[in-house]
Write a protein that holds these residues in place. Structure first.
Motif, PDB file in Angstrom:
ATOM      1  N   VAL A   1       9.438 -15.546  -7.222  1.00 48.71           N
ATOM      2  CA  VAL A   1       9.910 -14.740  -6.097  1.00 48.71           C
ATOM      3  C   VAL A   1       9.091 -14.995  -4.830  1.00 48.71           C
ATOM      4  O   VAL A   1       9.425 -14.451  -3.775  1.00 48.71           O
ATOM      5  N   GLY A   2       8.053 -15.819  -4.919  1.00 50.03           N
ATOM      6  CA  GLY A   2       7.141 -15.963  -3.790  1.00 50.03           C
ATOM      7  C   GLY A   2       7.212 -17.267  -3.035  1.00 50.03           C
ATOM      8  O   GLY A   2       7.217 -17.289  -1.808  1.00 50.03           O
TER       9      GLY A   2
ATOM     10  N   CYS B   1      11.816  -4.224   0.547  1.00 53.12           N
ATOM     11  CA  CYS B   1      11.738  -5.681   0.346  1.00 53.12           C
ATOM     12  C   CYS B   1      10.826  -5.989  -0.829  1.00 53.12           C
ATOM     13  O   CYS B   1      11.272  -6.503  -1.844  1.00 53.12           O
ATOM     14  N   ALA B   2       9.538  -5.664  -0.713  1.00 50.07           N
ATOM     15  CA  ALA B   2       8.609  -5.944  -1.810  1.00 50.07           C
ATOM     16  C   ALA B   2       9.052  -5.255  -3.094  1.00 50.07           C
ATOM     17  O   ALA B   2       8.938  -5.821  -4.188  1.00 50.07           O
ATOM     18  N   GLY B   3       9.589  -4.052  -2.969  1.00 48.42           N
ATOM     19  CA  GLY B   3      10.044  -3.312  -4.141  1.00 48.42           C
ATOM     20  C   GLY B   3      11.223  -3.967  -4.813  1.00 48.42           C
ATOM     21  O   GLY B   3      11.173  -4.309  -5.999  1.00 48.42           O
TER      22      GLY B   3
ATOM     23  N   LEU C   1       3.787  -8.188  -3.199  1.00 50.57           N
ATOM     24  CA  LEU C   1       4.776  -8.256  -4.262  1.00 50.57           C
ATOM     25  C   LEU C   1       4.154  -7.928  -5.617  1.00 50.57           C
ATOM     26  O   LEU C   1       4.679  -7.121  -6.383  1.00 50.57           O
ATOM     27  N   GLY C   2       3.037  -8.561  -5.933  1.00 46.53           N
ATOM     28  CA  GLY C   2       2.439  -8.405  -7.258  1.00 46.53           C
ATOM     29  C   GLY C   2       2.073  -6.981  -7.589  1.00 46.53           C
ATOM     30  O   GLY C   2       2.261  -6.529  -8.728  1.00 46.53           O
ATOM     31  N   HIS C   3       1.575  -6.230  -6.617  1.00 50.56           N
ATOM     32  CA  HIS C   3       1.162  -4.861  -6.936  1.00 50.56           C
ATOM     33  C   HIS C   3       2.375  -4.001  -7.276  1.00 50.56           C
ATOM     34  O   HIS C   3       2.291  -3.098  -8.112  1.00 50.56           O
TER      35      HIS C   3
ATOM     36  N   ARG D   1       0.085  -3.534   1.570  1.00 52.14           N
ATOM     37  CA  ARG D   1       1.161  -3.752   2.528  1.00 52.14           C
ATOM     38  C   ARG D   1       0.853  -2.969   3.791  1.00 52.14           C
ATOM     39  O   ARG D   1       0.502  -1.784   3.723  1.00 52.14           O
ATOM     40  N   PHE D   2       0.966  -3.632   4.949  1.00 52.61           N
ATOM     41  CA  PHE D   2       0.871  -2.906   6.214  1.00 52.61           C
ATOM     42  C   PHE D   2       2.196  -2.205   6.484  1.00 52.61           C
ATOM     43  O   PHE D   2       3.273  -2.760   6.232  1.00 52.61           O
TER      44      PHE D   2
END
Length: 351
Positions: free
Chosen positions: A270-271, A161-163, A189-191, A341-342
């Motif tokens: 995207v956020g 997802c974040a990727g 997301l940013g990282h 991210r957890f």
């Protein structure tokens, strides 16, 4: 037929997540059954569990950053076999027939994609889909992703997802070597945006309100850090960015960031899936600038992202947790108290 499966979920928007049993369909001819080993925790999980976007159907079992091992395949499945390490992201089905599906954009399916949780389940009448906070899942082969063997399984989970959420706009807007790319916000997301933009050869600038994040940003691959509260520094960068990835998850002032864009450059959101503060149209008119949005990516693009991660050894920075810690983790996500991210170790649910 269906099988009872252990899970963690909520029965109302006021509930904490608790153990529950859910029904998973038996493996059909086109299906893959996955023993879930890891599942990432996305802010979308919290919004849905707490009905903050509206439309949640209870019970809700969140989780759409799923990594696991194939335990069974249907007779029509050719590309997966028992033991394979695979992933499931935000979707588990779509019509596969409309123009968007045929264009590998299943997330924009004209009949509505079937999302991994809180969508109508096409296979069990009267039930919605349940996500990855569970011991296993059965998914159509078209929505299964191969995980490169060199990637850490737990670290790979948030890529689903974040990727893809951050990869897709960088890919779609053709970010290339030497481009000046801004990434606003250093969270889950940013990282990933910083890691991807760096690997693509861009000159990466982390844009943040927090000077304390500068050291981390540079470790992740940022070449510069721009503190957005510093008007003098912002002015120095005005009109210099080829592309900006905006990962801020809440409504905010847009004008300062619009000013950073070059002529004909784009900022992609995207956020913030909510109203934004009004901004001055002159900021985009005077420079033919663009503000766009992006939602995850199709299955083909997600596999391309995973293959890129395999080539460049990219995974998320995570904190691995026991399922019993999930309610505390939700509170920490809200406070932005996680780097970055957890990920739930699903062995803790099985035990």
């Amino acid at each position: 037929m269906a099988t009872s499966t252990k899970a963690y979920g909520v029965k109302s928007e006021k509930d904490n997540l608790k153990p529950m049993d859910i029904q998973r369909r038996d493996v059909g001819d086109d299906d893959v059954k996955i023993d879930i080993t890891y599942c990432g925790v996305c802010h979308s999980d919290i919004h849905t569990a707490r009905n903050e976007w509206g439309g949640s159907t209870y019970p809700v079992v969140p989780g759409h950053e799923i990594i696991g091992h194939v335990t069974s395949v249907g007779k029509n499945v050719k590309n997966f076999k028992e033991g394979d390490v695979v992933g499931v992201g935000c979707m588990v089905d779509s019509c596969q027939e409309c123009a968007q599906c045929k264009n590998n954009l299943e997330q924009f399916c004209e009949k509505g994609a079937t999302f991994t949780y809180n969508s109508e389940d096409k296979h069990i009448k009267g039930q919605q889909t349940f996500g990855g906070y569970s011991t296993s899942v059965v998914v159509n082969q078209e929505f299964i992703l191969n995980i490169p063997k060199n990637l850490d399984e737990a670290g790979a989970a948030p890529l689903l997802c974040a990727g893809i959420t951050t990869w897709s706009p960088l890919s779609n807007w053709n970010v290339n070597k030497g481009d000046k790319v801004g990434v606003i916000g250093l969270g889950g997301l940013g990282h990933m945006g910083v890691k991807f933009a760096n690997a693509l050869g861009a000159h990466v600038v982390m844009i943040t309100t927090s000077p304390s994040k500068a050291e981390d940003a540079k470790k992740l691959g940022a070449h510069e850090v721009l503190i957005s509260k510093n008007e003098e520094e912002m002015a120095k960068h005005n009109g210099t960015f080829d592309f900006i990835l905006n990962t801020i998850p809440v409504g905010h002032k847009m004008d300062p960031y619009i000013g950073l864009l070059k002529v004909d450059a784009t900022m992609v959101l995207v956020g913030a899936i909510e109203p934004l503060e009004p901004f001055n149209g002159g900021g985009i008119i005077m420079g033919r600038k663009r503000i766009a949005g992006s939602l995850i990516g199709g299955i083909k693009e997600t596999q391309e992202m995973l293959d890129f991660c395999g080539k460049h050894n990219i995974v998320s920075d995570i904190e691995l947790i026991d399922i019993k810690y999930i309610n505390d983790a939700y509170e920490r996500v809200i406070k932005a108290d996680v780097k970055y991210r957890f990920v739930i170790d699903m062995a803790s649910l099985k035990n």
